[in-house]
Design a protein around this motif. Structure first.
Motif, mmCIF file in Angstrom:
data_model
loop_
_atom_site.group_PDB
_atom_site.id
_atom_site.type_symbol
_atom_site.label_atom_id
_atom_site.label_comp_id
_atom_site.label_asym_id
_atom_site.label_seq_id
_atom_site.Cartn_x
_atom_site.Cartn_y
_atom_site.Cartn_z
ATOM 1 N N GLY A 1 -53.332 -99.709 56.077
ATOM 2 C CA GLY A 1 -53.461 -98.259 55.921
ATOM 3 C C GLY A 1 -52.169 -97.552 56.271
ATOM 4 O O GLY A 1 -51.252 -98.156 56.832
ATOM 5 N N GLY B 1 -49.393 -94.796 57.888
ATOM 6 C CA GLY B 1 -49.064 -94.015 59.078
ATOM 7 C C GLY B 1 -48.949 -94.797 60.365
ATOM 8 O O GLY B 1 -48.880 -96.020 60.382
ATOM 9 N N ASN C 1 -45.433 -104.143 53.117
ATOM 10 C CA ASN C 1 -45.341 -102.697 52.952
ATOM 11 C C ASN C 1 -45.662 -102.064 54.280
ATOM 12 O O ASN C 1 -46.796 -101.681 54.548
ATOM 13 N N CYS D 1 -51.786 -105.915 58.411
ATOM 14 C CA CYS D 1 -50.770 -104.870 58.415
ATOM 15 C C CYS D 1 -51.074 -103.799 59.466
ATOM 16 O O CYS D 1 -50.928 -104.069 60.649
ATOM 17 N N GLY E 1 -43.880 -99.660 57.790
ATOM 18 C CA GLY E 1 -42.777 -98.951 58.439
ATOM 19 C C GLY E 1 -42.843 -99.042 59.952
ATOM 20 O O GLY E 1 -41.902 -98.654 60.644
ATOM 21 N N TYR E 2 -43.976 -99.531 60.465
ATOM 22 C CA TYR E 2 -44.140 -99.755 61.908
ATOM 23 C C TYR E 2 -44.260 -101.252 62.130
ATOM 24 O O TYR E 2 -44.555 -102.007 61.193
HETATM 25 N N1 LIG Z 1 -49.521 -101.608 54.707
HETATM 26 C C1 LIG Z 1 -49.879 -101.100 55.866
HETATM 27 O O1 LIG Z 1 -50.967 -101.323 56.387
HETATM 28 C C2 LIG Z 1 -48.913 -100.185 56.532
HETATM 29 C C3 LIG Z 1 -49.084 -100.133 58.019
HETATM 30 C C4 LIG Z 1 -48.457 -98.936 58.699
HETATM 31 N N2 LIG Z 1 -48.972 -97.741 58.170
HETATM 32 C C5 LIG Z 1 -46.956 -99.016 58.579
HETATM 33 O O2 LIG Z 1 -46.345 -98.319 57.794
HETATM 34 O O3 LIG Z 1 -46.405 -99.826 59.262
#
Ligand SMILES: NC(=O)CC[C@H](N)C(=O)O
Length: 358
Positions: free
Chosen positions: A216, A218, A285, A243, A287-288
């Protein structure tokens, strides 16, 4: 010609060719994936972001609904070197602004140097640079989207595969890709897709064999309900996560997460399994990342490029998580056996669980 502007954090404005009109803002990120644009554009993890494709030609094999991961496009806008008419028509019909004829090498270099940044987009006959700068001014950081789960989750529980014989999976939908549900159904599981803020009592009533936290968008720290849920169930019920799910599990069990400079987005991220010594290619995918897994989780897999945690196991509890996307779509299918491992964990639990006293 339709004007098209991208205002970057710091005020630098890029000009491209307008393909689909509209104004938008979001966190500017890039993916290096050279295939799978339909899957990426329908991945809910891209909510509130502006997606730049570094691969120069996007749309060369058309647009087919059966490859979608969700029922709508999630990035707020799309940037590319060259978009085909098929993709443009699709984005246009969804009201998602699109710009091409950009030097995406420059965009990617800016993001690599400056990190994922806010941006404002303006595309249309009469738009000006000022419109893009106004959008930039309205842009929040990802962590400021404190209730982003509500934008991507189901409103009510949905059951898939009710007649299946495999384990019951409580899938907490923080923006789950359709392929995660499909991967579980393919293995005969019953999948209860639950709202991201589902109450513990409602999960309890299902008596699931595994609590599975989805991917998900954010900042994981903002998913307080899912964090509490993991804490409430981890003693009794196996837990899995993909993720964002890995990040939430770490947050729940005393670990920490952090924002990366520009994240991992692509379909050829190498991951080393620390036990087998095997390297697999993965789709990513995010960013954290998990910064410190805490005392209850051990790191089982790492990213070969930067050593960040890619897999976690519970030390005292039945837990398996992955930072990458084992369901692929797009990308290599080297890691589909994650779903076999999760369901084996769930089945062992189901057959060894001590019935509660009446
Ligand atoms: N693909 C995802 O679950 C992304 C995880 C989280 N939102 C991030 O950007 O790290």
């Amino acid at each position: 010609m339709t004007a098209a502007y991208v205002a970057l954090e710091g005020g630098h404005v890029l000009e491209g060719r307008g393909r689909a009109p509209g104004t938008a803002h979001g966190e500017l990120v890039f993916t290096t994936a050279y295939t799978g644009y339909e899957e990426s554009l329908t991945d809910p993890s891209y909510e509130e972001q502006v997606l730049t494709f570094s691969y120069p030609l996007i749309g060369n094999y058309g647009v087919r609904e059966e490859r979608f991961e969700d029922d709508r496009v999630h990035p707020r806008a799309v940037l590319a070197k060259e978009l085909t008419a098929d993709v443009v028509d699709w984005l246009d019909s969804e009201g998602v602004p699109a710009i091409d004829h950009l030097d995406t090498r420059e965009v990617v270099t800016d993001i690599r140097d400056g990190g994922a940044m806010k941006c404002g987009i303006a595309v249309g006959e009469d738009v000006t640079q000022e419109d893009a700068l106004d959008e930039l001014a309205a842009c929040k950081s990802m962590s400021e989207h404190t209730d982003i789960g509500t934008q991507v989750s189901v409103d009510e529980p949905i059951v898939h595969g009710a007649d299946n014989d495999g384990p019951d999976v409580a899938l907490v939908d923080c923006g789950a890709k359709g392929s995660i549900v499909d991967s579980l159904l393919d293995r005969d599981a019953t999948v209860h897709v639950l709202p991201y803020d589902v109450a513990a009592a409602d999960v309890d009533a299902l008596d699931p064999d595994v609590l599975f936290i989805s991917n998900g968008p954010g900042d994981p720290a903002n998913y307080e309900d899912a964090i509490s849920l993991v804490q409430a169930f981890v003693e009794e019920t196996p837990v899995a996560g993909i993720c964002l799910g890995q990040q939430i599990v770490a947050e729940a069990l005393g670990g920490t997460t952090t924002k990366m400079t520009f994240g991992h987005r692509g379909v050829n991220q190498p991951v080393l399994d620390l036990e087998s010594g095997q390297v697999v290619m993965t789709t990513q995918n995010h960013g954290y990342t998990v910064d410190d897994p805490g005392d209850h989780l051990e790191i089982t897999q790492v990213n070969v490029n930067d050593d960040t945690p890619e897999g976690l196991d519970g030390i005292q509890h039945d837990i398996i998580t992955r930072q990458y996307h084992p369901e692929a779509n797009p990308g290599p299918e080297d890691t589909l056996d994650f779903f076999d491992d999760v369901l084996a964990m769930a089945e062992t639990h189901a057959t060894t669980a001590v019935p509660a006293d009446d």
